[in-house]
Design an enzyme around this catalytic site. Structure first.
Site, short mmCIF file in Angstrom:
data_model
loop_
_atom_site.label_atom_id
_atom_site.label_comp_id
_atom_site.label_asym_id
_atom_site.label_seq_id
_atom_site.Cartn_x
_atom_site.Cartn_y
_atom_site.Cartn_z
N HIS A 47 0.80 -1.02 -0.01
CA HIS A 47 0.14 -0.07 -0.11
C HIS A 47 0.93 1.37 -0.04
O HIS A 47 2.01 1.06 -0.06
CB HIS A 47 -1.19 0.08 1.07
CG HIS A 47 -0.21 -0.02 2.50
ND1 HIS A 47 0.69 0.97 2.93
CD2 HIS A 47 -0.48 -1.00 3.57
CE1 HIS A 47 0.88 0.67 4.32
NE2 HIS A 47 0.46 -0.39 4.57
N HIS B 61 4.22 1.55 2.21
CA HIS B 61 5.03 0.77 1.86
C HIS B 61 5.69 1.36 0.79
O HIS B 61 7.03 1.51 0.60
CB HIS B 61 4.71 -0.58 1.21
CG HIS B 61 4.08 -1.61 2.27
ND1 HIS B 61 2.60 -2.15 2.10
CD2 HIS B 61 4.25 -1.93 3.50
CE1 HIS B 61 2.10 -2.92 2.96
NE2 HIS B 61 3.51 -2.77 4.30
N CYS C 34 -0.01 -11.62 22.22
CA CYS C 34 -0.98 -11.01 21.34
C CYS C 34 -0.46 -11.53 19.94
O CYS C 34 0.77 -11.66 19.53
CB CYS C 34 -0.83 -9.43 21.26
SG CYS C 34 -1.58 -8.71 19.73
N CYS D 4 0.93 -8.62 17.58
CA CYS D 4 2.27 -8.34 17.79
C CYS D 4 3.31 -9.49 17.69
O CYS D 4 4.44 -9.21 17.45
CB CYS D 4 2.42 -7.81 19.13
SG CYS D 4 1.47 -6.11 19.70
N CYS E 90 -4.88 -5.47 23.79
CA CYS E 90 -3.37 -4.94 23.06
C CYS E 90 -4.02 -3.61 22.47
O CYS E 90 -4.86 -3.48 21.70
CB CYS E 90 -3.05 -5.99 21.90
SG CYS E 90 -1.84 -5.06 20.81
N HIS F 49 -3.51 -3.43 18.47
CA HIS F 49 -4.47 -4.60 17.75
C HIS F 49 -5.82 -4.53 18.16
O HIS F 49 -6.85 -5.18 17.73
CB HIS F 49 -3.75 -5.88 17.61
CG HIS F 49 -2.44 -5.81 16.88
ND1 HIS F 49 -1.36 -5.75 17.48
CD2 HIS F 49 -2.27 -5.73 15.46
CE1 HIS F 49 -0.32 -5.69 16.48
NE2 HIS F 49 -0.70 -5.72 15.34
N LYS G 42 -5.41 6.40 10.00
CA LYS G 42 -4.38 5.56 9.61
C LYS G 42 -5.09 4.57 8.67
O LYS G 42 -6.40 4.17 8.81
CB LYS G 42 -3.94 4.83 10.96
CG LYS G 42 -2.65 4.12 10.56
CD LYS G 42 -2.21 3.14 11.82
CE LYS G 42 -1.16 2.12 11.54
NZ LYS G 42 -0.65 1.14 12.53
N LYS H 205 -7.17 -2.03 6.59
CA LYS H 205 -8.32 -3.09 5.81
C LYS H 205 -9.52 -2.73 6.49
O LYS H 205 -10.42 -2.88 5.70
CB LYS H 205 -7.47 -4.67 5.98
CG LYS H 205 -6.31 -4.85 5.01
CD LYS H 205 -5.94 -6.11 4.93
CE LYS H 205 -5.56 -6.83 6.21
NZ LYS H 205 -5.31 -8.28 6.24
#
Length: 517
Positions: free
Chosen positions: A23, A26, A131, A134, A149, A152, A300, A303
């Protein structure tokens, strides 16, 4: 230069985790490192540019299972998608590394065995909250008020099992001192963040996973019942990618190693990795450069929100170089930046179509109209010409300085000040008026000054916008071996009488807003 040792720099992106397709985030890191690699090549340095994919761990095994695929099939598909994306953008990496490759596995096992024999790795039983996002055990400070977490937003699993551990605490005082005394982490506020992490005791790093729970990984060389923790495996790519330990040249690259990462992987790179290197009795990398997130309309990318931006789709609609320019111009390195199509179009129209594109097209149009598309000769310079060329020279010096300091947005803004001055210079010198007055020599000198400045801008911008810069320099009858940093400052480089091609506008104005998913 004969007898002079060539400078070297080793540049790395993170190796991207293959649980998702490439994406915009990256693409930013990779394009940024690509631009820096091209910049140092322009300056005559030797460059090694490493990128690739991280392909082991819990998330990969789970994602493959969810898709009904074997892990090796799943990682092959997504790793290929990254390679296709970087090839589409013409990324000039020297090596694309995969952590599933035999050469990488061999190095990981070599390092594990070495550390085990030194007593750095030990077997112990551990009970804690794990997690899967993580892929590690969490401390209470890493949980929110609900016990989830923080990153996440899921409840960690309670796990009790035997594993192999690496004692981070043993090196905490050393690392804190080393980071305090060395210019290791940039920007400075990330250095402070790491030093804050080092104020508290570091828990042992669990560097294995039992095969009974996770089979997709690199087997420990000293215990076949376990595979290596994904982060311990992944960080070693920076050494395996340059041929450690067998290729003697690895030392020459490692001495000037620069790691570029996003802020979400600061801890492993700033704490685990230096400690691993210290335990291995190897030098610490030269610099860790940490950038912020690309947000989409202030959020941010994720998905679940459905706001992932596909860089190839943006580039196909608006141009590869246009996207490259925007990414480097818009983000102040280290901070978050927002991506939305409206601001993207505004910036491209203002900077590339109006400022730079206008300067190029007006100048080449004048050459075609008044000088039969040939480079005019350079006659006596007037004060106004000298002042403009001095502004161009000054901007190029500062551009080089800022680029070397990773202040890409500042480098580009400084260059654009000179580009805007170029448009003012045309309006003030009015070469078309000189033609009407039969002062062809004077008109030719003005246009030659403009052509030389455009040549300098195009070479300087070659690392950021390689495709369009190459076309422009070719249109100015410059060969590829003339594209080097020394020629940026030569304002009599073009050959008098050389053929100039106006060509199509390189940065056309964007009038409509096409949909981009």
């Amino acid at each position: 230069m004969k007898g002079k040792k060539m400078m070297r720099i080793y540049l790395t992106t993170p190796i991207y985790y293959v649980n998702a397709y490439p994406h915009l985030g990256h693409a930013y890191t990779t394009i940024l490192v690509d631009s820096l690699a091209r910049f140092y090549l322009l300056k005559g340095w030797k460059v090694f540019f490493l990128t690739g994919t991280d392909e082991h761990g819990d998330k990969i095994q789970k994602s493959a299972k969810d898709k009904g695929k074997e892990p090796h099939v799943f990682v092959d598909e997504i790793s290929l998608a990254f390679k296709i994306t970087w090839d589409y953008f013409g990324i000039i990496y020297n090596k694309f590394i995969r952590t599933t490759s035999q050469e990488h596995k061999k190095v990981v096992q070599y390092i594990l065995q070495k550390l085990y024999e030194k007593g750095e790795i030990y077997l112990d039983e551990y009970e804690g909250l794990y997690c899967i996002g993580c892929e590690r055990f969490l401390t209470s400070k890493e949980l929110d008020e609900e016990g989830k977490c923080k990153d996440h937003k899921i409840y960690p699993q309670h796990i009790k099992e035997k594993n192999y551990f690496f004692n981070l605490e043993k090196y905490r005082a050393w690392l804190k001192d080393y980071i305090s005394k060395n210019d290791l982490i940039y920007p400075e506020f990330y250095k402070e963040e790491v030093l804050n992490m080092l104020e508290e005791e570091l828990p042992p790093l669990c560097i294995s996973r039992p095969k009974a729970r996770l089979s997709w990984g690199i087997e420990l060389p000293f215990d076949s019942n376990y595979v290596t923790y994904v982060w311990f495996d992944a960080l070693i790519n920076y050494l395996s990618g340059i041929g450690y330990p067998e290729n003697p040249e690895w030392k020459d690259w490692w001495i000037n190693a620069h790691h570029f990462i996003a802020k979400d992987i600061l801890r492993p790179h700033a704490i685990y990795w230096p400690i691993m290197l210290k335990a291995m009795e190897l030098p610490i990398y030269k610099k860790l450069l940490v950038h912020g997130y690309w947000l989409v309309d202030k959020l941010k990318m994720s998905k679940s929100l459905g706001n992932i931006v596909d860089p190839i789709e943006v580039a196909k609609k608006f141009g590869k170089d246009q996207l490259r320019y925007f990414l480097l111009r818009e983000m102040a390195f280290g901070y978050d930046a927002d991506f939305n199509i409206s601001s993207f179009i505004t910036k491209i129209n203002a900077d590339l179509a109006n400022d730079y594109g206008n300067l190029i097209y007006r100048t080449l149009n004048l050459v075609e109209k008044y000088f039969e598309s040939k480079v005019p000769s350079l006659d006596e310079l007037k004060d106004i010409d000298k002042e403009f060329l001095e502004e161009v020279r000054s901007a190029l010096i500062e551009y080089e300085k800022y680029f070397s300091q990773f202040l890409f947005y500042k480098a580009l803004e400084r260059l654009w000040e000179a580009i805007r001055r170029g448009n003012v210079y045309i309006d003030r010198t009015t070469p078309w008026s000189e033609i009407k007055k039969k002062n062809e020599k004077r008109a030719g000198t003005i246009i030659r000054v403009l052509l030389e400045s455009i040549k300098s801008f195009a070479i300087a911008l070659y690392p950021v916008m390689p495709e369009t810069s190459k076309i422009l320099l070719n249109n100015l009858s410059l060969s590829e071996n003339e594209i080097n940093w020394e020629n940026v400052f030569r304002f009599n480089l073009l050959k008098t009488g050389a053929q100039i091609s106006k060509g199509k506008p390189l940065y056309p104005r964007i009038e409509k807003i096409p949909e981009v998913s």
